[in-house]
Design an enzyme around this catalytic site. Structure first.
Site, PDB file in Angstrom:
ATOM      1  N   SER A 125       0.829  -1.202   0.000  1.00 22.63           N
ATOM      2  CA  SER A 125       0.000   0.000   0.000  1.00 22.63           C
ATOM      3  C   SER A 125       0.864   1.252   0.000  1.00 22.63           C
ATOM      4  O   SER A 125       1.985   1.253   0.535  1.00 22.63           O
ATOM      5  CB  SER A 125      -0.860  -0.027   1.265  1.00 22.63           C
ATOM      6  OG  SER A 125      -1.458   1.223   1.493  1.00 22.63           O
TER       7      SER A 125
ATOM      8  N   TYR B 239      -1.979  -1.556  11.021  1.00 25.73           N
ATOM      9  CA  TYR B 239      -2.243  -2.059   9.666  1.00 25.73           C
ATOM     10  C   TYR B 239      -1.097  -1.677   8.721  1.00 25.73           C
ATOM     11  O   TYR B 239      -0.540  -2.512   8.015  1.00 25.73           O
ATOM     12  CB  TYR B 239      -3.585  -1.512   9.137  1.00 25.73           C
ATOM     13  CG  TYR B 239      -3.651  -1.475   7.636  1.00 25.73           C
ATOM     14  CD1 TYR B 239      -3.813  -2.649   6.903  1.00 25.73           C
ATOM     15  CD2 TYR B 239      -3.489  -0.270   6.943  1.00 25.73           C
ATOM     16  CE1 TYR B 239      -3.818  -2.608   5.514  1.00 25.73           C
ATOM     17  CE2 TYR B 239      -3.494  -0.233   5.569  1.00 25.73           C
ATOM     18  CZ  TYR B 239      -3.659  -1.395   4.852  1.00 25.73           C
ATOM     19  OH  TYR B 239      -3.645  -1.357   3.485  1.00 25.73           O
TER      20      TYR B 239
ATOM     21  N   LYS C 175       2.050  -3.930   6.566  1.00 23.78           N
ATOM     22  CA  LYS C 175       2.448  -3.878   5.152  1.00 23.78           C
ATOM     23  C   LYS C 175       3.963  -3.688   5.042  1.00 23.78           C
ATOM     24  O   LYS C 175       4.632  -4.339   4.237  1.00 23.78           O
ATOM     25  CB  LYS C 175       1.710  -2.750   4.424  1.00 23.78           C
ATOM     26  CG  LYS C 175       0.218  -2.998   4.256  1.00 23.78           C
ATOM     27  CD  LYS C 175      -0.057  -4.207   3.365  1.00 23.78           C
ATOM     28  CE  LYS C 175      -1.494  -4.647   3.390  1.00 23.78           C
ATOM     29  NZ  LYS C 175      -1.732  -5.960   2.775  1.00 23.78           N
TER      30      LYS C 175
ATOM     31  N   PHE D 297      -2.508   2.592  -4.514  1.00 18.93           N
ATOM     32  CA  PHE D 297      -2.996   3.866  -3.988  1.00 18.93           C
ATOM     33  C   PHE D 297      -4.450   3.612  -3.550  1.00 18.93           C
ATOM     34  O   PHE D 297      -4.672   2.667  -2.801  1.00 18.93           O
ATOM     35  CB  PHE D 297      -2.702   4.989  -4.995  1.00 18.93           C
ATOM     36  CG  PHE D 297      -1.235   5.347  -4.890  1.00 18.93           C
ATOM     37  CD1 PHE D 297      -0.243   4.433  -5.257  1.00 18.93           C
ATOM     38  CD2 PHE D 297      -0.826   6.534  -4.316  1.00 18.93           C
ATOM     39  CE1 PHE D 297       1.115   4.691  -5.056  1.00 18.93           C
ATOM     40  CE2 PHE D 297       0.530   6.809  -4.118  1.00 18.93           C
ATOM     41  CZ  PHE D 297       1.494   5.893  -4.491  1.00 18.93           C
TER      42      PHE D 297
ATOM     43  N   ASP E  39      -4.992  11.124   8.923  1.00 13.37           N
ATOM     44  CA  ASP E  39      -5.012  11.335   7.471  1.00 13.37           C
ATOM     45  C   ASP E  39      -3.780  12.101   7.004  1.00 13.37           C
ATOM     46  O   ASP E  39      -3.389  13.084   7.631  1.00 13.37           O
ATOM     47  CB  ASP E  39      -6.254  12.145   7.052  1.00 13.37           C
ATOM     48  CG  ASP E  39      -7.449  11.261   6.736  1.00 13.37           C
ATOM     49  OD1 ASP E  39      -7.243  10.060   6.463  1.00 13.37           O
ATOM     50  OD2 ASP E  39      -8.592  11.775   6.759  1.00 13.37           O
TER      51      ASP E  39
HETATM   52  N1  UFG Z   1     -12.908  10.742   3.647  1.00 15.28           N
HETATM   53  C1  UFG Z   1     -13.916  11.615   3.945  1.00 15.28           C
HETATM   54  N2  UFG Z   1     -15.082  11.124   4.450  1.00 15.28           N
HETATM   55  C2  UFG Z   1     -15.288   9.788   4.653  1.00 15.28           C
HETATM   56  C3  UFG Z   1     -14.253   8.882   4.327  1.00 15.28           C
HETATM   57  C4  UFG Z   1     -13.073   9.398   3.837  1.00 15.28           C
HETATM   58  O1  UFG Z   1     -13.774  12.829   3.781  1.00 15.28           O
HETATM   59  O2  UFG Z   1     -16.357   9.419   5.127  1.00 15.28           O
HETATM   60  C5  UFG Z   1     -11.651  11.252   3.085  1.00 15.28           C
HETATM   61  C6  UFG Z   1     -10.432  10.944   3.940  1.00 15.28           C
HETATM   62  O3  UFG Z   1     -10.262  11.924   4.918  1.00 15.28           O
HETATM   63  C7  UFG Z   1      -9.327  10.908   2.891  1.00 15.28           C
HETATM   64  C8  UFG Z   1     -10.017  10.407   1.621  1.00 15.28           C
HETATM   65  O4  UFG Z   1     -11.410  10.602   1.853  1.00 15.28           O
HETATM   66  O5  UFG Z   1      -8.881  12.197   2.661  1.00 15.28           O
HETATM   67  C9  UFG Z   1      -9.782   8.938   1.345  1.00 15.28           C
HETATM   68  O6  UFG Z   1     -10.049   8.206   2.530  1.00 15.28           O
HETATM   69  P1  UFG Z   1     -10.166   6.609   2.542  1.00 15.28           P
HETATM   70  O7  UFG Z   1     -10.525   6.213   3.928  1.00 15.28           O
HETATM   71  O8  UFG Z   1     -11.066   6.164   1.444  1.00 15.28           O
HETATM   72  O9  UFG Z   1      -8.709   6.086   2.169  1.00 15.28           O
HETATM   73  P2  UFG Z   1      -7.283   6.489   2.800  1.00 15.28           P
HETATM   74  O10 UFG Z   1      -6.589   7.345   1.823  1.00 15.28           O
HETATM   75  O11 UFG Z   1      -7.441   6.943   4.191  1.00 15.28           O
HETATM   76  O12 UFG Z   1      -6.503   5.094   2.786  1.00 15.28           O
HETATM   77  C10 UFG Z   1      -6.516   4.207   3.888  1.00 15.28           C
HETATM   78  C11 UFG Z   1      -5.111   3.651   4.100  1.00 15.28           C
HETATM   79  C12 UFG Z   1      -4.716   2.717   2.984  1.00 15.28           C
HETATM   80  C13 UFG Z   1      -5.711   1.677   2.854  1.00 15.28           C
HETATM   81  C14 UFG Z   1      -7.029   2.301   2.597  1.00 15.28           C
HETATM   82  C15 UFG Z   1      -8.081   1.252   2.462  1.00 15.28           C
HETATM   83  O13 UFG Z   1      -4.181   4.678   4.214  1.00 15.28           O
HETATM   84  O14 UFG Z   1      -3.483   2.117   3.252  1.00 15.28           O
HETATM   85  O15 UFG Z   1      -7.392   3.190   3.665  1.00 15.28           O
HETATM   86  O16 UFG Z   1      -8.394   0.686   3.661  1.00 15.28           O
HETATM   87  F1  UFG Z   1      -5.372   0.814   1.856  1.00 15.28           F
END
Ligand code: UFG
Length: 342
Positions: A126, A151, A155, A180, A299
């Site tokens: 990841s 988590y 990785k 990503f 985040d």
């Molecule tokens: N976000 C929101 N509202 C939500 C959910 C997410 O605004 O309800 C924003 C987050 O703050 C972030 C973006 O959307 O800026 C993406 O968030 P995700 O939770 O979809 O994904 P992430 O980038 O946080 O990724 C994380 C981990 C990864 C992992 C992935 C999937 O960093 O390693 O979740 O589980 F693979």
């Protein structure tokens, strides 16, 4: 036909990859303990490809049961190892479960591979390993920084376990794929992401809000140092991502390459949360109820991929336009409603 063991093959990325392996003429064998998926996925894979993949309900942490699968199928050429726990927040409350599950399963596979002549393992890693990179987009040479959750740490440790095992002389190869943000669903709407309970990731939360399961989407922060203040990510279509695994298998098995290779898998484009929301509305014609709230702990502000290496060396490129990916995610959500699943 070359047999490929796909651990976690009934899960989200695993199931899409099984379909692409079948399309490319491989024989995938799914092994999954069904902790976050169901065997019905196997029927759906069959409906898409016309071919039923072999399925074994086995936990890769169970060495004996896993070895029985290696014995049963004989001549497995390679493994794609998806099976892992993946919820960031949950990993902070039950770290030992995460370390046990994610590390022991890999250790078992690496132990069995030489004994059964399995030549290589493609590992699901990841972009979380890069944390908040100083320079974006990030390439594979960017520094790995201490993980901010168990988590993410699993990785990083798994990548190291693979490198150390190969350095010790184990006769195997590996490709580490750093994903990503995988999103979307198969265009047939037969397979997609099935989050357990309240979704933690952005796109499932968006589609569930759009369909009325959730009242509104919380956008976590609009005070980041980005063009509209919301976080930037690289959203990669799950079918495009699945195809990269097929290329990785081909490269690992058929080409003279370094024993361990790493590839970033993304689109190369950064998209803000607010752009994604707007993109969803435009692609689907559905208005989304959302509200800006405070930042979510942990985040990173922005991360997106430099995919030059995957483009040039692996011969892979993300192809699906974001609008199409978002439409597929929406069609999948509609399908779940039609079938009474959600
Ligand atoms: N976000 C929101 N509202 C939500 C959910 C997410 O605004 O309800 C924003 C987050 O703050 C972030 C973006 O959307 O800026 C993406 O968030 P995700 O939770 O979809 O994904 P992430 O980038 O946080 O990724 C994380 C981990 C990864 C992992 C992935 C999937 O960093 O390693 O979740 O589980 F693979």
């Amino acid at each position: 036909m070359k047999k490929i063991l796909v651990t976690g093959g009934s899960g989200y990325i695993g199931s899409h990859t099984v379909v692409e392996l079948q399309n490319a003429g491989y024989e995938p064998i799914i092994i999954d303990k069904l902790s976050n998926s169901t065997e019905a996925v196997v029927d759906r894979i069959e409906r898409i490809s016309g071919k039923r993949p072999a399925f074994e309900k086995v936990d890769c942490c169970d060495l004996e049961a896993t070895e029985a699968v290696f014995k049963k199928y004989g001549d497995i050429e390679a493994i794609i190892h998806f099976a892992a726990y993946k919820a960031v927040g949950e990993s902070c409350s039950i770290p030992l479960d995460y370390y046990r599950n994610n590390l022991v399963s890999l250790i078992n596979l690496l132990t069995l591979m030489p004994k059964y002549g399995v030549k290589g393992i493609v590992f699901s890693s990841s972009c979380t390993v890069y944390g908040q990179p100083e320079i974006v987009p990030v390439n594979e040479k960017s520094p790995i920084v201490p993980a901010n959750c168990p988590y993410g740490n699993t990785k990083q440790i798994c990548e190291e376990i693979i490198r150390d095992t190969i350095a010790s002389g184990s006769p195997i190869k590996s490709i580490l794929l750093r994903y990503f943000n995988p999103i979307g669903a198969h265009p047939s709407s037969l397979i997609g992401e099935l989050p357990n309970g309240v979704p933690l990731n952005l796109v499932p939360y968006i589609t569930q809000t759009a369909i009325g399961i959730r009242k509104e989407l919380s956008v976590f922060g609009d005070d980041y140092n980005t063009r509209d203040g919301s976080c930037i990510r690289d959203y990669i279509d799950v079918v495009d991502l699945a195809k990269a695994h097929v290329l990785a298998i081909g490269r690992m098995l058929d080409k003279e390459t370094e024993k361990v290779e790493v590839f970033n898998l993304g689109t190369g484009n950064g998209t803000t949360v607010l752009e994604l929301v707007k993109g969803f509305e435009e692609a689907t014609g559905v208005k989304l109820n959302y509200r800006i709230v405070g930042r979510r702990a942990g985040d990173v502000e922005q991360v997106y991929a430099d995919c030059t290496k995957a483009n040039e060396v692996l011969g892979w490129k993300a192809e699906t336009p974001l609008s199409e990916t978002l439409l597929n995610a929406w069609k999948w959500q509609l399908k779940l409603r039609d079938e009474g699943i959600m």
